[in-house]
Design a protein around this motif. Structure first.
Motif, PDB file in Angstrom:
ATOM      1  N   GLY A   1      -4.581  13.308  16.929  1.00  0.00           N
ATOM      2  CA  GLY A   1      -3.968  11.990  17.059  1.00  0.00           C
ATOM      3  C   GLY A   1      -4.923  10.876  16.716  1.00  0.00           C
ATOM      4  O   GLY A   1      -4.565   9.917  16.018  1.00  0.00           O
ATOM      5  N   LEU A   2      -6.153  10.980  17.202  1.00  0.00           N
ATOM      6  CA  LEU A   2      -7.156   9.957  16.902  1.00  0.00           C
ATOM      7  C   LEU A   2      -7.428   9.888  15.403  1.00  0.00           C
ATOM      8  O   LEU A   2      -7.477   8.800  14.815  1.00  0.00           O
ATOM      9  N   ASN A   3      -7.618  11.050  14.780  1.00  0.00           N
ATOM     10  CA  ASN A   3      -7.917  11.077  13.343  1.00  0.00           C
ATOM     11  C   ASN A   3      -6.780  10.485  12.530  1.00  0.00           C
ATOM     12  O   ASN A   3      -7.011   9.781  11.537  1.00  0.00           O
ATOM     13  N   TYR A   4      -5.554  10.774  12.951  1.00  0.00           N
ATOM     14  CA  TYR A   4      -4.396  10.232  12.224  1.00  0.00           C
ATOM     15  C   TYR A   4      -4.336   8.712  12.367  1.00  0.00           C
ATOM     16  O   TYR A   4      -4.187   7.989  11.375  1.00  0.00           O
ATOM     17  N   GLY A   5      -4.465   8.223  13.594  1.00  0.00           N
ATOM     18  CA  GLY A   5      -4.407   6.778  13.814  1.00  0.00           C
ATOM     19  C   GLY A   5      -5.536   6.040  13.121  1.00  0.00           C
ATOM     20  O   GLY A   5      -5.324   4.983  12.512  1.00  0.00           O
ATOM     21  N   TYR A   6      -6.744   6.592  13.188  1.00  0.00           N
ATOM     22  CA  TYR A   6      -7.877   5.962  12.509  1.00  0.00           C
ATOM     23  C   TYR A   6      -7.657   5.936  10.995  1.00  0.00           C
ATOM     24  O   TYR A   6      -8.027   4.970  10.322  1.00  0.00           O
ATOM     25  N   ALA A   7      -7.077   7.009  10.450  1.00  0.00           N
ATOM     26  CA  ALA A   7      -6.835   7.067   9.003  1.00  0.00           C
ATOM     27  C   ALA A   7      -5.868   5.967   8.564  1.00  0.00           C
ATOM     28  O   ALA A   7      -6.030   5.378   7.490  1.00  0.00           O
TER      29      ALA A   7
ATOM     30  N   GLU B   1       0.837  -1.199   0.000  1.00  0.00           N
ATOM     31  CA  GLU B   1       0.000   0.000   0.000  1.00  0.00           C
ATOM     32  C   GLU B   1       0.873   1.251   0.000  1.00  0.00           C
ATOM     33  O   GLU B   1       1.825   1.363   0.780  1.00  0.00           O
ATOM     34  N   ILE B   2       0.544   2.201  -0.872  1.00  0.00           N
ATOM     35  CA  ILE B   2       1.222   3.496  -0.889  1.00  0.00           C
ATOM     36  C   ILE B   2       0.254   4.524  -0.309  1.00  0.00           C
ATOM     37  O   ILE B   2      -0.873   4.669  -0.779  1.00  0.00           O
ATOM     38  N   ILE B   3       0.704   5.226   0.725  1.00  0.00           N
ATOM     39  CA  ILE B   3      -0.123   6.236   1.383  1.00  0.00           C
ATOM     40  C   ILE B   3       0.568   7.586   1.264  1.00  0.00           C
ATOM     41  O   ILE B   3       1.742   7.715   1.603  1.00  0.00           O
ATOM     42  N   PHE B   4      -0.161   8.592   0.772  1.00  0.00           N
ATOM     43  CA  PHE B   4       0.379   9.939   0.638  1.00  0.00           C
ATOM     44  C   PHE B   4      -0.234  10.840   1.696  1.00  0.00           C
ATOM     45  O   PHE B   4      -1.441  10.781   1.956  1.00  0.00           O
ATOM     46  N   CYS B   5       0.607  11.670   2.308  1.00  0.00           N
ATOM     47  CA  CYS B   5       0.137  12.606   3.332  1.00  0.00           C
ATOM     48  C   CYS B   5       0.036  14.016   2.755  1.00  0.00           C
ATOM     49  O   CYS B   5       0.761  14.376   1.825  1.00  0.00           O
ATOM     50  N   ASP B   6      -0.857  14.816   3.341  1.00  0.00           N
ATOM     51  CA  ASP B   6      -1.043  16.181   2.871  1.00  0.00           C
ATOM     52  C   ASP B   6      -0.076  17.134   3.576  1.00  0.00           C
ATOM     53  O   ASP B   6       0.835  16.704   4.288  1.00  0.00           O
TER      54      ASP B   6
ATOM     55  N   HIS C   1       0.471  16.609   7.061  1.00  0.00           N
ATOM     56  CA  HIS C   1       1.065  15.302   7.380  1.00  0.00           C
ATOM     57  C   HIS C   1       0.027  14.248   7.758  1.00  0.00           C
ATOM     58  O   HIS C   1       0.348  13.281   8.447  1.00  0.00           O
ATOM     59  N   SER C   2      -1.207  14.420   7.300  1.00  0.00           N
ATOM     60  CA  SER C   2      -2.246  13.428   7.528  1.00  0.00           C
ATOM     61  C   SER C   2      -2.515  12.669   6.236  1.00  0.00           C
ATOM     62  O   SER C   2      -2.423  13.242   5.144  1.00  0.00           O
ATOM     63  N   PRO C   3      -2.849  11.372   6.315  1.00  0.00           N
ATOM     64  CA  PRO C   3      -3.122  10.584   5.100  1.00  0.00           C
ATOM     65  C   PRO C   3      -4.227  11.210   4.269  1.00  0.00           C
ATOM     66  O   PRO C   3      -5.289  11.544   4.785  1.00  0.00           O
TER      67      PRO C   3
ATOM     68  N   GLU D   1       3.725  16.077  16.157  1.00  0.00           N
ATOM     69  CA  GLU D   1       4.921  16.114  15.328  1.00  0.00           C
ATOM     70  C   GLU D   1       5.185  14.744  14.710  1.00  0.00           C
ATOM     71  O   GLU D   1       4.498  13.761  15.001  1.00  0.00           O
ATOM     72  N   THR D   2       6.212  14.684  13.861  1.00  0.00           N
ATOM     73  CA  THR D   2       6.542  13.449  13.162  1.00  0.00           C
ATOM     74  C   THR D   2       6.794  12.298  14.117  1.00  0.00           C
ATOM     75  O   THR D   2       6.325  11.169  13.899  1.00  0.00           O
ATOM     76  N   GLU D   3       7.527  12.542  15.188  1.00  0.00           N
ATOM     77  CA  GLU D   3       7.828  11.477  16.142  1.00  0.00           C
ATOM     78  C   GLU D   3       6.559  10.948  16.799  1.00  0.00           C
ATOM     79  O   GLU D   3       6.440   9.748  17.066  1.00  0.00           O
ATOM     80  N   ASN D   4       5.598  11.839  17.061  1.00  0.00           N
ATOM     81  CA  ASN D   4       4.330  11.406  17.639  1.00  0.00           C
ATOM     82  C   ASN D   4       3.570  10.514  16.667  1.00  0.00           C
ATOM     83  O   ASN D   4       2.943   9.525  17.065  1.00  0.00           O
ATOM     84  N   LYS D   5       3.640  10.861  15.400  1.00  0.00           N
ATOM     85  CA  LYS D   5       2.942  10.064  14.385  1.00  0.00           C
ATOM     86  C   LYS D   5       3.585   8.695  14.220  1.00  0.00           C
ATOM     87  O   LYS D   5       2.899   7.703  13.975  1.00  0.00           O
TER      88      LYS D   5
END
Length: 302
Positions: free
Chosen positions: A178-184, A64-69, A72-74, A245-249
Protein backbone atom coordinates in the motif's frame (compact mmCIF):
# COMPACT_ATOMS: atom_id res chain seq x y z
CA UNK A 1 -7.55 19.98 -8.52
CA UNK A 2 -8.77 18.04 -11.55
CA UNK A 3 -10.10 14.49 -11.27
CA UNK A 4 -8.23 11.21 -11.41
CA UNK A 5 -9.83 8.77 -13.87
CA UNK A 6 -9.12 5.12 -13.11
CA UNK A 7 -9.55 2.95 -16.24
CA UNK A 8 -10.14 -0.43 -14.59
CA UNK A 9 -12.54 -2.02 -17.10
CA UNK A 10 -12.09 -2.96 -20.75
CA UNK A 11 -12.49 0.50 -22.25
CA UNK A 12 -11.54 2.02 -25.57
CA UNK A 13 -10.58 5.62 -24.77
CA UNK A 14 -10.76 8.12 -27.61
CA UNK A 15 -11.53 11.79 -28.21
CA UNK A 16 -14.71 13.50 -29.35
CA UNK A 17 -14.97 17.28 -29.49
CA UNK A 18 -13.31 18.53 -26.27
CA UNK A 19 -13.98 15.39 -24.25
CA UNK A 20 -12.63 11.91 -23.76
CA UNK A 21 -14.94 9.14 -24.87
CA UNK A 22 -14.90 5.99 -22.74
CA UNK A 23 -16.46 3.08 -24.63
CA UNK A 24 -17.03 -0.07 -22.59
CA UNK A 25 -16.00 -3.01 -24.78
CA UNK A 26 -18.12 -5.40 -22.69
CA UNK A 27 -21.51 -3.75 -22.37
CA UNK A 28 -21.06 -1.33 -25.31
CA UNK A 29 -21.97 1.73 -23.23
CA UNK A 30 -20.14 5.02 -23.53
CA UNK A 31 -19.58 8.09 -21.42
CA UNK A 32 -17.82 11.40 -21.93
CA UNK A 33 -15.61 13.48 -19.63
CA UNK A 34 -14.37 16.99 -20.65
CA UNK A 35 -10.63 17.54 -20.92
CA UNK A 36 -10.64 20.26 -18.25
CA UNK A 37 -12.10 17.88 -15.65
CA UNK A 38 -9.24 15.37 -15.83
CA UNK A 39 -5.76 15.68 -14.36
CA UNK A 40 -4.68 12.03 -14.50
CA UNK A 41 -5.61 8.97 -16.56
CA UNK A 42 -4.54 5.74 -14.86
CA UNK A 43 -4.74 2.62 -17.03
CA UNK A 44 -5.25 -0.34 -14.74
CA UNK A 45 -6.73 -2.94 -17.13
CA UNK A 46 -4.25 -4.58 -19.50
CA UNK A 47 -7.08 -5.07 -22.02
CA UNK A 48 -7.84 -1.36 -22.33
CA UNK A 49 -7.16 0.47 -25.59
CA UNK A 50 -6.72 4.10 -26.57
CA UNK A 51 -6.31 6.22 -29.68
CA UNK A 52 -3.38 8.40 -30.71
CA UNK A 53 -5.72 11.40 -30.51
CA UNK A 54 -6.18 10.60 -26.84
CA UNK A 55 -2.41 10.78 -26.30
CA UNK A 56 -2.22 14.03 -28.26
CA UNK A 57 -5.01 15.54 -26.15
CA UNK A 58 -3.37 14.45 -22.89
CA UNK A 59 -0.02 15.94 -23.83
CA UNK A 60 -1.62 19.18 -25.02
CA UNK A 61 -3.81 19.55 -21.91
CA UNK A 62 -1.04 18.51 -19.46
CA UNK A 63 -2.94 15.40 -18.43
CA UNK A 64 -0.66 12.76 -16.95
CA UNK A 65 -1.05 9.22 -18.31
CA UNK A 66 -0.02 6.50 -15.86
CA UNK A 67 0.26 2.83 -16.87
CA UNK A 68 0.11 0.01 -14.34
CA UNK A 69 1.89 -3.34 -14.58
CA UNK A 70 0.48 -6.86 -14.15
CA UNK A 71 0.51 -6.32 -10.38
CA UNK A 72 -1.52 -3.11 -10.86
CA UNK A 73 1.30 -0.85 -9.67
CA UNK A 74 2.40 2.27 -11.61
CA UNK A 75 5.19 1.35 -14.00
CA UNK A 76 5.30 4.13 -16.61
CA UNK A 77 4.17 7.72 -17.05
CA UNK A 78 3.75 9.89 -20.12
CA UNK A 79 4.01 13.66 -20.27
CA UNK A 80 5.34 16.26 -22.70
CA UNK A 81 8.37 18.58 -22.57
CA UNK A 82 7.16 20.62 -25.53
CA UNK A 83 5.83 24.14 -25.12
CA UNK A 84 8.01 24.88 -22.09
CA UNK A 85 9.56 28.32 -21.76
CA UNK A 86 13.20 28.89 -20.79
CA UNK A 87 13.88 25.20 -20.24
CA UNK A 88 17.62 25.59 -20.88
CA UNK A 89 17.88 28.54 -18.47
CA UNK A 90 16.10 26.60 -15.75
CA UNK A 91 18.37 23.62 -16.34
CA UNK A 92 21.46 25.85 -16.01
CA UNK A 93 20.07 27.37 -12.79
CA UNK A 94 19.34 23.88 -11.49
CA UNK A 95 22.86 22.66 -12.24
CA UNK A 96 24.33 25.78 -10.63
CA UNK A 97 22.35 25.36 -7.40
CA UNK A 98 25.02 25.46 -4.69
CA UNK A 99 25.78 22.56 -2.39
CA UNK A 100 25.22 24.84 0.61
CA UNK A 101 21.72 25.75 -0.55
CA UNK A 102 20.93 22.12 -1.36
CA UNK A 103 21.88 21.08 2.18
CA UNK A 104 19.57 23.74 3.59
CA UNK A 105 16.74 22.61 1.29
CA UNK A 106 17.24 19.00 2.40
CA UNK A 107 17.17 20.07 6.05
CA UNK A 108 13.82 21.80 5.51
CA UNK A 109 12.43 18.76 3.67
CA UNK A 110 13.52 16.37 6.43
CA UNK A 111 12.15 18.56 9.22
CA UNK A 112 8.81 18.91 7.41
CA UNK A 113 8.66 15.15 6.89
CA UNK A 114 9.44 14.34 10.52
CA UNK A 115 6.93 16.91 11.80
CA UNK A 116 4.24 15.45 9.55
CA UNK A 117 5.12 11.95 10.73
CA UNK A 118 4.77 13.18 14.31
CA UNK A 119 1.39 14.76 13.58
CA UNK A 120 0.29 11.52 11.92
CA UNK A 121 1.09 9.63 15.13
CA UNK A 122 -0.62 12.21 17.33
CA UNK A 123 -3.73 12.94 15.27
CA UNK A 124 -4.40 9.62 13.56
CA UNK A 125 -2.81 6.82 15.59
CA UNK A 126 -3.30 8.40 19.05
CA UNK A 127 0.41 7.93 19.77
CA UNK A 128 0.90 11.28 21.51
CA UNK A 129 4.13 10.55 23.38
CA UNK A 130 5.77 8.97 20.31
CA UNK A 131 4.71 11.95 18.22
CA UNK A 132 6.12 14.48 20.67
CA UNK A 133 9.41 12.57 20.84
CA UNK A 134 9.59 12.58 17.05
CA UNK A 135 9.18 16.37 17.00
CA UNK A 136 12.22 16.60 19.26
CA UNK A 137 14.19 14.58 16.70
CA UNK A 138 13.11 17.06 14.02
CA UNK A 139 14.64 19.91 15.99
CA UNK A 140 18.03 18.16 15.87
CA UNK A 141 18.28 18.04 12.06
CA UNK A 142 21.26 19.94 10.65
CA UNK A 143 21.95 21.21 7.13
CA UNK A 144 22.30 18.18 4.87
CA UNK A 145 21.22 15.92 7.76
CA UNK A 146 24.75 14.46 8.23
CA UNK A 147 23.61 12.41 11.26
CA UNK A 148 20.77 10.89 9.21
CA UNK A 149 18.01 11.88 11.62
CA UNK A 150 15.57 11.19 8.79
CA UNK A 151 16.29 7.44 8.88
CA UNK A 152 16.37 7.38 12.69
CA UNK A 153 12.99 9.08 12.87
CA UNK A 154 11.54 6.79 10.19
CA UNK A 155 12.45 3.65 12.13
CA UNK A 156 10.78 4.89 15.29
CA UNK A 157 7.81 6.24 13.35
CA UNK A 158 6.91 3.08 11.43
CA UNK A 159 7.17 0.91 14.54
CA UNK A 160 4.86 3.28 16.43
CA UNK A 161 2.39 3.42 13.53
CA UNK A 162 2.30 -0.18 12.26
CA UNK A 163 3.70 -2.22 15.16
CA UNK A 164 7.07 -3.65 16.15
CA UNK A 165 6.96 -6.43 13.56
CA UNK A 166 6.75 -4.00 10.64
CA UNK A 167 9.80 -3.45 8.42
CA UNK A 168 9.77 -0.76 5.77
CA UNK A 169 10.97 -1.78 2.31
CA UNK A 170 9.86 -3.54 -0.83
CA UNK A 171 8.55 -6.53 1.06
CA UNK A 172 5.56 -8.49 -0.17
CA UNK A 173 3.16 -7.56 2.62
CA UNK A 174 -0.03 -5.51 2.50
CA UNK A 175 1.32 -2.46 4.35
CA UNK A 176 4.44 -2.09 2.20
CA UNK A 177 2.43 -2.76 -0.95
CA UNK A 178 0.00 0.00 0.00
CA UNK A 179 2.77 2.43 0.87
CA UNK A 180 4.66 1.72 -2.35
CA UNK A 181 1.52 2.19 -4.42
CA UNK A 182 0.57 5.48 -2.75
CA UNK A 183 4.11 6.84 -2.94
CA UNK A 184 4.29 5.90 -6.64
CA UNK A 185 1.15 7.95 -7.31
CA UNK A 186 2.56 10.99 -5.52
CA UNK A 187 5.91 10.58 -7.27
CA UNK A 188 4.14 10.59 -10.64
CA UNK A 189 2.35 13.85 -9.79
CA UNK A 190 5.59 15.48 -8.65
CA UNK A 191 7.38 14.29 -11.76
CA UNK A 192 4.63 15.79 -13.92
CA UNK A 193 5.03 19.17 -12.23
CA UNK A 194 8.82 19.07 -12.57
CA UNK A 195 8.50 18.44 -16.31
CA UNK A 196 5.88 21.19 -16.70
CA UNK A 197 8.18 23.63 -14.91
CA UNK A 198 11.15 22.70 -17.10
CA UNK A 199 13.20 20.99 -14.39
CA UNK A 200 15.33 17.87 -14.79
CA UNK A 201 13.83 15.19 -12.46
CA UNK A 202 17.07 13.20 -12.21
CA UNK A 203 19.08 16.13 -10.77
CA UNK A 204 18.29 15.84 -7.10
CA UNK A 205 19.00 17.75 -3.92
CA UNK A 206 19.94 14.81 -1.69
CA UNK A 207 19.18 11.74 -3.81
CA UNK A 208 21.97 11.38 -6.38
CA UNK A 209 21.69 7.83 -7.69
CA UNK A 210 22.88 7.53 -11.30
CA UNK A 211 20.31 4.76 -11.77
CA UNK A 212 17.35 6.84 -10.58
CA UNK A 213 15.77 9.12 -13.22
CA UNK A 214 13.57 10.72 -10.54
CA UNK A 215 16.03 11.81 -7.83
CA UNK A 216 14.43 15.24 -7.46
CA UNK A 217 10.97 13.68 -7.22
CA UNK A 218 12.26 11.48 -4.40
CA UNK A 219 13.54 14.59 -2.61
CA UNK A 220 10.39 16.66 -2.90
CA UNK A 221 8.06 13.80 -2.04
CA UNK A 222 9.40 13.43 1.52
CA UNK A 223 7.01 15.78 3.41
CA UNK A 224 4.05 14.27 1.53
CA UNK A 225 4.71 10.64 2.44
CA UNK A 226 2.88 10.73 5.80
CA UNK A 227 -0.38 11.53 3.98
CA UNK A 228 -0.10 8.15 2.26
CA UNK A 229 0.78 6.56 5.59
CA UNK A 230 -2.49 7.87 7.04
CA UNK A 231 -4.60 6.23 4.32
CA UNK A 232 -2.70 2.95 4.59
CA UNK A 233 -3.18 3.00 8.37
CA UNK A 234 -6.91 3.72 8.14
CA UNK A 235 -7.83 1.62 5.10
CA UNK A 236 -5.48 -1.36 5.36
CA UNK A 237 -3.83 -1.69 8.77
CA UNK A 238 -6.83 -0.97 10.99
CA UNK A 239 -9.17 -3.04 8.82
CA UNK A 240 -6.85 -6.07 8.74
CA UNK A 241 -6.84 -6.15 4.93
CA UNK A 242 -4.55 -8.89 3.59
CA UNK A 243 -4.66 -8.33 -0.17
CA UNK A 244 -4.33 -5.07 -2.09
CA UNK A 245 -7.32 -5.07 -4.44
CA UNK A 246 -8.63 -2.47 -6.87
CA UNK A 247 -10.99 -0.93 -4.32
CA UNK A 248 -8.11 -0.54 -1.86
CA UNK A 249 -6.07 1.24 -4.50
CA UNK A 250 -8.95 3.60 -5.20
CA UNK A 251 -8.90 4.45 -1.49
CA UNK A 252 -5.19 5.22 -1.73
CA UNK A 253 -5.75 7.46 -4.76
CA UNK A 254 -7.67 9.72 -2.41
CA UNK A 255 -4.31 10.92 -1.14
CA UNK A 256 -4.32 13.45 -3.98
CA UNK A 257 -7.47 14.96 -2.46
CA UNK A 258 -6.17 15.00 1.13
CA UNK A 259 -5.88 18.50 2.51
CA UNK A 260 -2.84 20.22 3.92
CA UNK A 261 -1.64 23.70 4.81
CA UNK A 262 1.06 25.20 2.61
CA UNK A 263 1.99 28.86 2.26
CA UNK A 264 -0.60 29.56 5.00
CA UNK A 265 -3.44 28.31 2.82
CA UNK A 266 -5.40 25.05 2.63
CA UNK A 267 -4.80 23.00 -0.52
CA UNK A 268 -5.38 19.49 -1.75
CA UNK A 269 -2.13 17.57 -1.95
CA UNK A 270 -2.18 17.62 -5.75
CA UNK A 271 -2.36 21.42 -5.73
CA UNK A 272 0.13 21.66 -2.85
CA UNK A 273 2.66 19.80 -4.99
CA UNK A 274 2.35 22.57 -7.58
CA UNK A 275 3.01 25.16 -4.86
CA UNK A 276 6.04 23.20 -3.63
CA UNK A 277 7.55 22.82 -7.11
CA UNK A 278 6.93 26.52 -7.88
CA UNK A 279 8.72 27.44 -4.68
CA UNK A 280 11.64 25.15 -5.54
CA UNK A 281 11.96 26.92 -8.90
CA UNK A 282 12.28 30.16 -6.90
CA UNK A 283 14.95 28.51 -4.76
CA UNK A 284 17.19 27.68 -7.69
CA UNK A 285 16.57 31.07 -9.33
CA UNK A 286 17.52 32.91 -6.13
CA UNK A 287 20.18 30.36 -5.08
CA UNK A 288 18.55 30.12 -1.67
CA UNK A 289 16.48 27.67 0.38
CA UNK A 290 14.35 30.48 1.80
CA UNK A 291 11.53 30.44 -0.80
CA UNK A 292 10.78 26.71 -0.27
CA UNK A 293 7.19 26.07 0.81
CA UNK A 294 6.25 22.70 2.29
CA UNK A 295 3.03 21.03 3.47
CA UNK A 296 2.02 20.64 7.10
CA UNK A 297 -0.85 18.70 8.64
CA UNK A 298 -4.10 20.51 9.30
CA UNK A 299 -4.76 20.54 13.03
CA UNK A 300 -7.47 17.98 13.73
CA UNK A 301 -6.68 15.73 10.76
CA UNK A 302 -6.61 15.71 6.97
Amino acid sequence: MRDVVYVENRYYVSVKNNSFRFFDLVNKKEKFIPFEDIGFLIFENKNSFFSKRMIDACLKENIEIIFCDSKHSPIAVMSSIYGQNQRLKKLKDQLAFSSKSKKRVWRKLVIAKINNQADCLIQVADQVDSGKNLKLVGKQVEDGDPKNKEAYAARRYFIALYGRNFKRGRYDDIINSGLNYGYAILRSVIRQQLIIHGLEPSWGVHHISTENPFNLSDDLIEPFRPYVDVLVYENLYKKDIYSLETENKKDLLRVLFSRCVIDNKVYTLADAITVEVNSYVSCIEKQSASPLKLPIFIEGGI
